[in-house]
Design an enzyme around this catalytic site. Structure first.
Site, short mmCIF file in Angstrom:
data_model
loop_
_atom_site.label_atom_id
_atom_site.label_comp_id
_atom_site.label_asym_id
_atom_site.label_seq_id
_atom_site.Cartn_x
_atom_site.Cartn_y
_atom_site.Cartn_z
N ASP A 162 0.85 -1.20 0.00
CA ASP A 162 0.00 0.00 0.00
C ASP A 162 0.88 1.24 0.00
OD1 ASP A 162 -3.25 0.30 0.79
OD2 ASP A 162 -2.04 2.13 0.94
N ASP A 211 4.76 2.33 -3.53
CA ASP A 211 4.01 2.99 -4.60
C ASP A 211 4.04 2.06 -5.80
OD1 ASP A 211 3.05 4.45 -6.69
OD2 ASP A 211 4.19 6.27 -6.23
N VAL A 212 2.89 1.42 -6.07
CA VAL A 212 2.88 0.38 -7.11
C VAL A 212 3.14 0.94 -8.51
CG1 VAL A 212 1.43 -1.27 -5.87
CG2 VAL A 212 0.35 0.49 -7.30
N TYR A 231 -11.78 6.41 -14.82
CA TYR A 231 -11.96 5.23 -13.96
C TYR A 231 -12.53 4.07 -14.77
CZ TYR A 231 -13.58 2.38 -10.04
OH TYR A 231 -13.79 1.36 -9.16
N LYS A 241 -10.51 0.58 -15.73
CA LYS A 241 -10.95 -0.72 -15.23
C LYS A 241 -11.32 -1.65 -16.39
CE LYS A 241 -10.77 -0.37 -10.64
NZ LYS A 241 -10.07 -1.33 -9.76
#
Ligand code: ZN
Length: 656
Positions: free
Chosen positions: A439, A459-460, A553, A557
């Site tokens: 996270d 931080d992905v 968004y 997705k």
């Protein structure tokens, strides 16, 4: 260091002998150099008043399932001393008969099952007894000339009892020794096992305990100094190699196991020994460690050869088993390797922790015995086999209950500090998996307090940070079997005509780019998973049924969903399943705040409460519900499902 911790101001008065015993038990139980994980036991003889008011001479002895470190009065089983001493007069008593008799003799049926060493506690005339497996004592008892050393170091006031397996036979041997001169002794050393001390009060027994251990400790410091730790911890090992070894071990065990790498300077010194193959395979400190660590570790990486040797050891010693038995799994529980360090293996992260704790105490004992004391001499393998295949030890393991359904599995969850990600991590932990949670929030480290939890702030969207986090996960738990892609952001609400390009890119970076990077990175581990890899991708109802105003968004997705579908196609032949959940109206997550809720409700011209239930079933949807569906999808129940998209939205007329 041996620390005398008894504090007269804190200790209960001897007028409450059981309370004093609880206090003393906790002192020795909280020192890992004396007692590890359920080892050791204590007792006190004090009256019990039955319901008629009659006084019964009673032994209060530690019950099974209690660790001395946190024991309470309820952890002691009251047993009538007269009955126990009568039991010692019968000609023979099998283990199971003895345990049945001890169980039936309890003056309180709600008390725990009494220790297998209860008869031994009963026959010693002193009121207070403490028993530990102190490292310093077992070091001396596991030398070739152990009995002579004990005599030399601890003096004449100590009884030396040859090795006999705990239970009825040991109690009989000790009874015979007491009849011929136990009275003057302050303690008793059980060869290859541990130390008993006794006194009129627990305080006296504690003083003797500490005195004898200190003597042993001082002697060892003078004659067999511990080797210094290596100058530095061991370096990086290819995580795919770690996962490969864990998979081989799991296959040998017939189930996925957790494998934790330990590479400290202390471990580095031990595995760096030139004589590692010989010193590491001398045997355990005390026989009861065998059920946690197996008799010897795997030295190096040849798991198949270890398993073959284990099978030969089983066949060779089968005649020593008491009663019917079947072979336990032949997989190692400890691996030592000069480059890797130590791998501690267990059915769960907590079992692995126990194996690790035990082996951390074993390494220095083996080293000092080998370097200065003529070598370590554990019990012959037949005696160890007898304990490993002893009904009572197996009962001890089984008492823990069947393992939960995801035990031994290692999961990785992104976005794990809050909302759906946190709920997924919690559900996977509850079902027995070990979980690494990533996270952006540093708080992820402490989200759960469990040996099965590793929280990594990350931080992905930074590939290097994500790579490092994946590597940490593999070092900590041995591999990755389950991935839950959950990290996501919603971005601002605006019509396409007013699109903010940088916002668009940042939504894409988190929701799509980071997920693609992660999936690509975890594929080698999922492919190696002994259980078959499983991926759950958290998408959204917006994919099949988009709404206006959330272009970034919804588009991100949709791309994520397509990514997951391609993964399902590409990875099916690797045995990896990839499924998608489409939640909607999950308002207890970080993505939703009051403002956004009000904004969306206003957009549809309804109030917030109505907006929350705006679905066919008229039901609110929670993170916990989504997490349960995700956990089911990655469980064996969905073994025949991949590429599926499951709505969790209360029902939507545009999706149905
Ligand atoms: Zn013991």
């Amino acid at each position: 260091m041996v620390k005398y911790l008894w504090d007269d101001h804190l200790a209960p008065a001897p007028s409450d002998p059981l309370a004093e015993c609880v206090y003393g038990s906790r002192l020795i139980g909280s020192d890992p150099a004396m007692v590890l994980h359920g080892g050791g036991n204590t007792s006190v003889k004090a009256p019990f008043f039955d319901i008629t008011g009659e006084e019964v001479d009673t032994l209060w002895v530690k019950g099974s399932g209690w660790d001395l470190a946190g024991i309470e009065k309820e952890g002691f089983a009251p047993l009538p001393i007269r009955r126990l001493r009568r039991l010692l007069d019968v000609d023979s008593l099998s283990d199971l008969e003895m345990m049945r008799e001890l169980s039936a003799a309890r003056l309180d049926p709600a008390a725990p099952q009494p220790s297998v060493e209860s008869l031994l506690h009963a026959l010693i005339p002193h009121r207070a007894i403490l028993h530990s497996h102190a490292d310093a004592i077992v070091t001396l008892t596991n030398l070739a000339d152990g009995a002579d050393r004990i005599r030399e170091v601890l003096g004449e006031g100590v009884l030396i009892v040859p090795y006999v397996m705990p239970g009825f036979d040991l109690a009989r041997v000790v009874r015979d020794m007491w009849t011929s001169g136990g009275d003057g002794s302050t303690g008793m050393v059980l060869m290859n096992h541990g130390l008993f001390t006794y006194g009129e009060t627990t305080r006296q027994a504690y003083r003797s305990h500490l005195k004898l251990i200190s003597q042993a400790h001082r002697w060892l410091e003078a004659h067999a100094p511990l080797p210094a730790a290596a100058p530095s911890p061991l370096g990086r090992v290819d995580p795919v190699e770690l996962a490969r070894i864990r998979t081989e071990i799991s296959r040998a065990a017939g189930r996925p196991l957790i494998s934790v790498r330990h590479a400290s300077a202390e471990v580095a010194r031990f595995v760096g020994r030139a004589d590692l193959p010989s010193v590491a395979t001398r045997g355990p400190l005390t026989p009861e460690h065998v059920i946690r660590t197996k008799r010897i570790p795997l030295v190096g990486r040849d798991v198949a050869e270890y398993a073959a040797q284990y099978e030969r050891y089983y066949q060779r010693n089968l005649h020593r088993a008491r009663g019917e038995t079947t072979m336990l799994d032949p997989a190692p529980r400890v691996v030592v390797d000069p480059e890797i360090g130590m791998l501690a293996v267990g059915a769960t992260a907590s079992d692995s922790q126990i194996a690790s704790d035990i082996y951390h105490h074993t390494m220095p004992v083996l080293s000092r015995a080998e370097d200065h004391l003529g070598g370590y001499a554990a019990l012959p393998e037949g005696d160890l086999f007898e304990v490993e295949y002893w009904d009572l030890e197996q009962v001890k393991l089984r008492r823990g209950g069947a393992y939960p359904e995801l035990a031994g599995m290692a999961a990785l969850v992104t976005g794990a500090a809050s909302g759906i990600g946190r709920a997924c991590a919690e559900e996977l932990l509850k079902r027995g998996a070990a979980v690494t949670g990533l996270d952006l929030s540093p708080g992820v480290v402490d989200v759960f307090d469990s040996s099965g939890w590793l929280g990594v702030p990350c931080d992905v969207t930074h590939p290097a940070a994500q790579a490092e986090a994946v590597e940490k996960a593999v070092e900590r738990f041995g591999g990755i079997d389950i991935v839950v892609v959950c990290a996501g952001i919603f971005g601002g609400v605006s019509p396409i005509a007013e699109l903010d390009a940088s916002e668009w890119r940042s939504v894409m970076a988190v929701n799509v780019d980071a997920a693609a990077d992660l999936l690509s990175r975890v594929h080698p581990f999922l492919r190696l998973s002994p259980a078959g890899g499983r991926v759950a991708v958290v998408s959204t109802r917006n994919v099949p049924a988009p709404g206006p105003g959330a272009a970034a968004y919804s588009s991100s997705k949709a791309a994520l969903t397509q990514l997951a579908r391609v993964a399902a196609l590409e990875w099916a032949s690797d045995g990896i399943r990839v499924n998608i959940v489409n939640p909607d109206a999950v308002f207890d997550t970080g993505i939703w705040n009051e403002e956004l809720l009000a904004n969306r409700a206003a957009h549809y011209g309804i109030d917030v409460e109505a907006y929350k239930r705006r679905n066919l079933l008229g039901t609110p949807v929670t993170s916990a519900q989504v997490a349960e569906v995700v956990a089911e999808l990655v469980s064996d129940r969905f073994a025949a499902t991949t590429g599926a998209q499951i709505p969790i939205d209360g029902g939507n007329e545009r999706v149905v």
